[in-house]
Design an enzyme around this catalytic site. Structure first.
Site, mmCIF file in Angstrom:
data_model
loop_
_atom_site.group_PDB
_atom_site.id
_atom_site.type_symbol
_atom_site.label_atom_id
_atom_site.label_comp_id
_atom_site.label_asym_id
_atom_site.label_seq_id
_atom_site.Cartn_x
_atom_site.Cartn_y
_atom_site.Cartn_z
ATOM 1 N N HIS A 40 0.811 -1.127 0.105
ATOM 2 C CA HIS A 40 -0.043 0.021 0.158
ATOM 3 C C HIS A 40 0.765 1.285 -0.036
ATOM 4 C CE1 HIS A 40 -2.889 2.859 2.180
ATOM 5 N NE2 HIS A 40 -3.456 2.559 1.108
ATOM 6 N N GLU A 67 1.534 -0.579 -5.112
ATOM 7 C CA GLU A 67 0.606 0.605 -5.484
ATOM 8 C C GLU A 67 0.651 2.185 -5.702
ATOM 9 O OE1 GLU A 67 -3.809 2.252 -3.801
ATOM 10 O OE2 GLU A 67 -1.679 2.177 -2.513
ATOM 11 N N ASP A 69 -0.554 5.264 -6.232
ATOM 12 C CA ASP A 69 -1.726 6.524 -6.580
ATOM 13 C C ASP A 69 -1.120 7.317 -7.484
ATOM 14 O OD1 ASP A 69 -3.541 5.037 -4.614
ATOM 15 O OD2 ASP A 69 -2.594 6.306 -3.052
ATOM 16 N N HIS A 82 -0.631 10.213 -3.246
ATOM 17 C CA HIS A 82 -1.800 9.758 -2.593
ATOM 18 C C HIS A 82 -3.305 11.012 -3.014
ATOM 19 C CE1 HIS A 82 -5.151 9.119 0.565
ATOM 20 N NE2 HIS A 82 -4.887 7.859 -0.320
ATOM 21 N N GLU A 168 -3.849 3.728 -8.812
ATOM 22 C CA GLU A 168 -5.364 4.226 -8.773
ATOM 23 C C GLU A 168 -5.340 5.554 -9.427
ATOM 24 O OE1 GLU A 168 -7.852 6.092 -5.093
ATOM 25 O OE2 GLU A 168 -6.507 4.606 -4.614
#
Length: 374
Positions: A40, A67, A69, A82, A168
């Protein structure tokens, strides 16, 4: 090698405890394979989030996916942050005057900040990352720059083993207002296809809290898509609190669609999601019900979310699997957010026992250890 009787009995007892906790037999993942461990924001419990150092630590600790973002810079480059606001995760305020700050609506919330979309990539490359969560080490603050998506892809491809990426798209509606509708999405699939081809079996998942951008992506890529499911909080009785801006996908708000995030996990909602996505990514309290009954279960003299009574599966995993949807849940942290658990490894093992297909964790080594415990 023959297993000693005492060890066999201990293993059997442990299996019974897990079975009792889960309310039944072990449930497998959708494809029967091991649960994915997703770093994460990298290994963000140990390094400043969304830096190559954080992603590398996640890879070193055994994560299957990392991951990033993503947000867009003023010149349209994809960088790993993020949020489009740079204030809390970088030293931007030390390097640029307050006159570079702007006030914008982010998912309907008026926000004054330094926005990535107002800085060129060259300017952003002058910034250095900072630890964003209180209580975590700041020893690495100021050491690492902000990586581009291209740099994250190169890191994954050079890992020496298969390491997937799980990008993301942050605030699609917000970015569409600055750069044009689906410009962000088109840039992303172009970069991913260049690295892996337009393949459903590529080591890639694309995630979003919004819906319409995922529906658009379904017409542009065979890569796997994930509908994220948010909430504001968990009530004492274990039900979900849904308060804006965490009540609905923001594109639903703009369109006047009354459906909430929780509605997307109903039978009808899961059928709808199956029409464009390959997986759902619910916040973990949607999957396991816990109740605040005022009992200090860990005996530390304080009532926290760790002390909640564990009720068990809400049935979301099972109903998603019935529709062929994978379930990837978030976020597991060694130092926070253990609803009903004080031991983070035990918590992740429990969710894996329920059959989740992937877990997002700030501490991938703990996730790998939890998987091995099964």
């Amino acid at each position: 090698m023959h297993t000693p009787l005492w060890r066999a009995l201990a293993l059997a007892a442990a299996a019974l405890v897990l079975q009792a906790c889960s309310g039944g037999d072990t449930v497998t993942t959708l494809d029967g394979g091991p649960t994915l461990v997703i770093g994460h924001r990298g290994a963000s419990g140990l390094r400043p989030e969304h830096t190559l150092a954080s992603y590398q630590r996640a890879i070193d600790d055994g994560a299957d996916f990392i991951e990033p973002d993503l947000v867009l810079t003023a010149d349209g480059e994809m960088v790993a942050r993020h949020e489009p606001m740079l204030d809390s995760t970088t030293d931007v305020a030390d390097k640029f005057p307050a006159s570079r700050m702007r006030t914008r609506l982010v998912d309907g919330v008026e926000t004054t900040a330094y926005f990535a979309g107002d800085f060129t990539l060259a300017e952003i490359k002058t910034l250095r990352a900072r630890q964003s969560r209180a209580g975590r080490s700041t020893a690495y603050d100021g050491l690492y720059e902000i990586p581009t998506l291209a740099e994250v892809i190169a890191l994954a491809l050079g890992a020496g083993r298969t390491v997937g990426i799980y990008p993301e798209i942050k605030h699609s509606t917000f970015h569409a207002g600055l750069f044009g509708v689906n410009v962000f999405e088109d840039k992303l699939v172009a970069a991913l296809h260049a690295a892996w081809g337009n393949r459903a079996d590529a080591p890639v998942y694309i995630q979003s809290f919004e819906v319409s951008n995922l529906q658009y992506l379904r017409t542009r890529t065979a890569m796997r898509l994930v509908q994220l499911i948010d909430a504001d909080d968990v009530k004492a009785d274990g039900s979900m609190s849904l308060v804006a801006p965490y009540r609905q996908p923001y594109d639903f708000v703009v369109k006047g669609d009354p459906r909430t995030f929780a509605d997307l996990l109903s039978d009808q909602g899961l059928d709808f999601v199956k029409g464009y996505a390959d997986a759902v990514g619910p916040w973990k309290p949607y999957l396991v019900k816990t109740v605040d009954d005022g009992t200090d279960r860990d005996g530390d003299g304080q009532l926290t979310i760790n002390d909640r009574r564990l009720v068990g599966s809400t049935g979301v995993i099972e109903r998603a699997h019935q529709r062929g949807l994978r379930v990837h849940t978030w976020t597991f942290r060694n130092d926070a957010s253990g609803y009903g658990f004080s031991d983070p490894q035990q918590e992740m093992t429990y969710y894996m026992q329920l059959g989740v297909d992937g877990v997002f964790t700030d501490f991938p080594a703990t996730g790998v250890a939890a998987r091995k415990a099964l």
